[in-house]
Each structure stands twice: as structure tokens, then as C-alpha cells.
Design a protein around this motif. Structure first.
Motif, PDB file in Angstrom:
ATOM      1  N   ILE A 292      21.737  24.337  65.442  1.00  0.00           N
ATOM      2  CA  ILE A 292      21.211  24.124  64.087  1.00  0.00           C
ATOM      3  C   ILE A 292      20.166  25.194  63.789  1.00  0.00           C
ATOM      4  N   VAL A 293      20.330  25.830  62.649  1.00  0.00           N
ATOM      5  CA  VAL A 293      19.348  26.821  62.200  1.00  0.00           C
ATOM      6  C   VAL A 293      18.640  26.238  60.981  1.00  0.00           C
ATOM      7  N   ILE A 294      17.317  26.263  61.006  1.00  0.00           N
ATOM      8  CA  ILE A 294      16.551  25.799  59.841  1.00  0.00           C
ATOM      9  C   ILE A 294      15.923  27.023  59.191  1.00  0.00           C
ATOM     10  N   ARG A 295      16.171  27.160  57.908  1.00  0.00           N
ATOM     11  CA  ARG A 295      15.704  28.367  57.185  1.00  0.00           C
ATOM     12  C   ARG A 295      15.480  28.012  55.715  1.00  0.00           C
ATOM     13  N   PRO A 296      14.722  28.855  54.995  1.00  0.00           N
ATOM     14  CA  PRO A 296      14.529  28.595  53.561  1.00  0.00           C
ATOM     15  C   PRO A 296      15.863  28.628  52.820  1.00  0.00           C
ATOM     16  N   GLU A 297      15.983  27.797  51.800  1.00  0.00           N
ATOM     17  CA  GLU A 297      17.204  27.836  50.987  1.00  0.00           C
ATOM     18  C   GLU A 297      17.297  29.167  50.246  1.00  0.00           C
ATOM     19  N   GLN A 298      18.529  29.570  49.964  1.00  0.00           N
ATOM     20  CA  GLN A 298      18.801  30.822  49.252  1.00  0.00           C
ATOM     21  C   GLN A 298      19.662  30.503  48.032  1.00  0.00           C
ATOM     22  N   PRO A 299      19.708  31.406  47.040  1.00  0.00           N
ATOM     23  CA  PRO A 299      20.557  31.138  45.865  1.00  0.00           C
ATOM     24  C   PRO A 299      22.005  30.821  46.256  1.00  0.00           C
ATOM     25  N   ALA A 300      22.511  31.441  47.312  1.00  0.00           N
ATOM     26  CA  ALA A 300      23.904  31.190  47.711  1.00  0.00           C
ATOM     27  C   ALA A 300      24.128  29.774  48.240  1.00  0.00           C
ATOM     28  N   ASP A 301      23.040  29.047  48.548  1.00  0.00           N
ATOM     29  CA  ASP A 301      23.168  27.679  49.089  1.00  0.00           C
ATOM     30  C   ASP A 301      23.208  26.616  47.994  1.00  0.00           C
ATOM     31  N   VAL A 302      22.944  27.013  46.743  1.00  0.00           N
ATOM     32  CA  VAL A 302      22.686  26.011  45.698  1.00  0.00           C
ATOM     33  C   VAL A 302      23.841  25.016  45.540  1.00  0.00           C
ATOM     34  N   ALA A 303      25.068  25.508  45.520  1.00  0.00           N
ATOM     35  CA  ALA A 303      26.212  24.593  45.311  1.00  0.00           C
ATOM     36  C   ALA A 303      26.368  23.657  46.505  1.00  0.00           C
ATOM     37  N   ALA A 304      26.215  24.179  47.712  1.00  0.00           N
ATOM     38  CA  ALA A 304      26.356  23.330  48.910  1.00  0.00           C
ATOM     39  C   ALA A 304      25.253  22.275  48.962  1.00  0.00           C
ATOM     40  N   ILE A 305      24.050  22.659  48.546  1.00  0.00           N
ATOM     41  CA  ILE A 305      22.938  21.693  48.525  1.00  0.00           C
ATOM     42  C   ILE A 305      23.240  20.594  47.513  1.00  0.00           C
ATOM     43  N   ARG A 306      23.761  21.000  46.368  1.00  0.00           N
ATOM     44  CA  ARG A 306      24.083  19.999  45.338  1.00  0.00           C
ATOM     45  C   ARG A 306      25.086  18.965  45.872  1.00  0.00           C
ATOM     46  N   THR A 307      26.138  19.458  46.513  1.00  0.00           N
ATOM     47  CA  THR A 307      27.174  18.563  47.047  1.00  0.00           C
ATOM     48  C   THR A 307      26.580  17.640  48.116  1.00  0.00           C
ATOM     49  N   LEU A 308      25.796  18.206  49.005  1.00  0.00           N
ATOM     50  CA  LEU A 308      25.187  17.444  50.102  1.00  0.00           C
ATOM     51  C   LEU A 308      24.262  16.352  49.574  1.00  0.00           C
ATOM     52  N   VAL A 309      23.369  16.721  48.662  1.00  0.00           N
ATOM     53  CA  VAL A 309      22.370  15.770  48.171  1.00  0.00           C
ATOM     54  C   VAL A 309      23.033  14.700  47.304  1.00  0.00           C
ATOM     55  N   ALA A 310      23.989  15.106  46.488  1.00  0.00           N
ATOM     56  CA  ALA A 310      24.682  14.123  45.636  1.00  0.00           C
ATOM     57  C   ALA A 310      25.365  13.071  46.506  1.00  0.00           C
ATOM     58  N   ALA A 311      26.021  13.498  47.576  1.00  0.00           N
ATOM     59  CA  ALA A 311      26.728  12.538  48.455  1.00  0.00           C
ATOM     60  C   ALA A 311      25.736  11.647  49.192  1.00  0.00           C
ATOM     61  N   ALA A 312      24.623  12.210  49.645  1.00  0.00           N
ATOM     62  CA  ALA A 312      23.657  11.431  50.438  1.00  0.00           C
ATOM     63  C   ALA A 312      22.999  10.334  49.615  1.00  0.00           C
ATOM     64  N   PHE A 313      22.817  10.570  48.305  1.00  0.00           N
ATOM     65  CA  PHE A 313      22.076   9.607  47.486  1.00  0.00           C
ATOM     66  C   PHE A 313      22.934   8.902  46.440  1.00  0.00           C
ATOM     67  N   ALA A 314      24.240   9.136  46.437  1.00  0.00           N
ATOM     68  CA  ALA A 314      25.086   8.550  45.389  1.00  0.00           C
ATOM     69  C   ALA A 314      24.824   7.042  45.280  1.00  0.00           C
ATOM     70  N   PRO A 315      24.734   6.477  44.066  1.00  0.00           N
ATOM     71  CA  PRO A 315      24.950   7.122  42.774  1.00  0.00           C
ATOM     72  C   PRO A 315      23.674   7.661  42.126  1.00  0.00           C
ATOM     73  N   GLU A 316      22.562   7.686  42.853  1.00  0.00           N
ATOM     74  CA  GLU A 316      21.317   8.184  42.258  1.00  0.00           C
ATOM     75  C   GLU A 316      21.433   9.692  41.966  1.00  0.00           C
TER      76      GLU A 316
END
Ligand SMILES: CC(C)(COP(=O)(O)OP(=O)(O)OC[C@H]1O[C@@H](n2cnc3c(N)ncnc32)[C@H](O)[C@@H]1OP(=O)(O)O)[C@@H](O)C(=O)NCCC(=O)NCCS
Length: 178
Positions: free
Chosen positions: A6-30
Motif C-alpha cells: 500500500i502506498v499512501i500519497r497526496p491525491e492528484q487530479p488523475a485520481d478524482v474519478a476513482a476517488i468519486r467511485t470509491l467514496v460514493a460506494a463506501a457511503f451510499a446512499p449518502e
């Protein structure tokens, strides 16, 4: 099967879509993915405290600490708040959430922040050193369903006991309040 590193690093513009998918699934339906984007687009965003966890090139975790305000008797003081934290379901219970919390709180410490606020389960956050915020005179408005102990704070080296008052959430959080 070997667990990928596991690598922990600051988010980058290229991560935005993957972050959206990840966070939406983790908190659905919020609508927490919207919250991430609203924070990112706001003056409260702190780029160095928005981190991803990456495994074999895939974003599997995300955490943000961003700015908020503490209204004290002597005026408003800037503070920071950890929200949200998400780990992909298939990658949970491997310590990734914990690694993200520790890494982002270490950056808050290095930056000289006095404390980190969080709203969450004390059974989870307590292990990192978060305590009930009212022990330190900090009020956090919680949703109706959350127990009072969900309001927590981690005091850092620069903690100042005059930081007493009520947390004002930035506008990015407005859609989540109920
Ligand atoms: C909470 C979350 C980030 C934890 O991620 P993770 O990578 O599994 O966390 P870790 O591996 O560091 O820790 C897992 C441990 O925390 C415990 N845990 C996870 N969520 C918990 C919760 N809400 N309350 C109490 N314990 C919790 C697990 O049972 C596990 O315990 P164990 O170590 O005794 O087995 C992940 O479950 C998640 O994304 N959940 C959905 C979104 C969410 O609720 N975010 C937090 C909002 S405040």
C-alpha cells in the motif's frame, strides 16, 4: 495470495474519478462523493491533507482533513476536521483506514495544527487517540442519529486549552446536515 504493498500519497487530479467511485460506494446512499468535491473546490481544501491509499496502481482508500472554524468566546479560530474517510469494501480490515488516519494526522501535526476534529464511531477513532470532544469543551453538532460520543477531537502538540467553543461546518457540508 500476497497482499499488494500500500502506498499512501497526496491525491492528484488523475485520481478524482476513482476517488468519486470509491467514496460514493463506501457511503451510499449518502452524497459523500459530492462532499469531497465541494471541499476540494472550496477555500477549506488543504491539498497536502487529501490522501489516497494505492494498491497495485488502484486507489483503494481516501481521506481528507480540511479547514473548519471554532467559534470561541474570544472570536473565531481556524481548526481542521477529518472527513471523510473511505476504504474500498474488498480492501477493508487490512489496516488501510488506520494507515490513512495516522498519515493524515501526522501531516496535521507537522503543519502545527492544534487539533483534529472528527465525527465518527469512537470504537474506531479512539484507537488513534481521538477523545470525546466535550471533554475539552468543544461542541460539534451531530446528526440526530449519532450518539454524543461521535463528536471527537485529537489534541496535537500545538493544542491550546483556550480552544473552547462550537465547531462551525463549512458550506461544503450543508447538504449532509440533517
Ligand atoms: C471505516 C473504514 C474506513 C475502516 O477502514 P479499514 O481499512 O477497514 O480500517 P482498518 O483496517 O484500519 O481497521 C479495521 C478495524 O476497524 C473496525 N471498524 C471499522 N469500522 C468501524 C466502526 N464504524 N466502528 C468500530 N470499528 C470499526 C473493524 O472492525 C476492524 O477491527 P479489527 O481490527 O478489530 O478487525 C471502512 O470500513 C469504510 O470505508 N467504511 C465505510 C465508510 C465509513 O464508514 N467511513 C468512516 C466514516 S467516519
Amino acid at each position: 495470495m500476497d497482499t499488494p504493498q500500500i502506498v499512501i500519497r497526496p491525491e492528484q487530479p488523475a485520481d478524482v474519478a476513482a476517488i468519486r467511485t470509491l467514496v460514493a460506494a463506501a457511503f451510499a446512499p449518502e452524497p459523500v462523493a459530492d462532499l469531497v468535491e465541494a471541499i476540494r473546490d472550496s477555500r477549506h481544501y488543504v491539498a497536502e491533507m487529501a490522501l489516497v491509499a494505492e494498491a497495485a496502481g488502484t486507489v483503494v482508500g481516501h481521506v481528507m482533513i480540511s479547514g473548519a472554524t471554532l467559534r470561541t468566546e474570544d472570536g473565531d479560530r481556524p481548526v481542521v476536521m477529518l472527513s471523510p474517510l473511505a476504504v474500498a469494501e474488498t480492501n477493508r480490515r487490512q489496516g488501510i483506514g488506520g494507515a490513512l488516519v495516522r498519515a493524515v494526522c501526522a501531516i496535521a501535526e507537522e503543519r502545527g495544527e492544534p487539533l483534529v476534529i472528527v465525527e465518527g464511531d469512537p470504537a474506531y477513532y479512539g484507537r488513534f487517540g481521538f477523545e470525546h470532544s466535550l471533554l475539552h469543551g468543544i461542541e460539534i453538532d451531530l446528526p440526530d442519529w449519532a450518539p454524543p460520543e461521535a463528536a471527537q477531537v485529537m489534541r496535537l502538540s500545538n493544542y491550546d486549552p483556550s480552544l473552547i467553543g462550537r465547531v462551525l461546518y463549512p458550506p461544503a457540508f450543508a447538504d449532509l446536515e440533517d
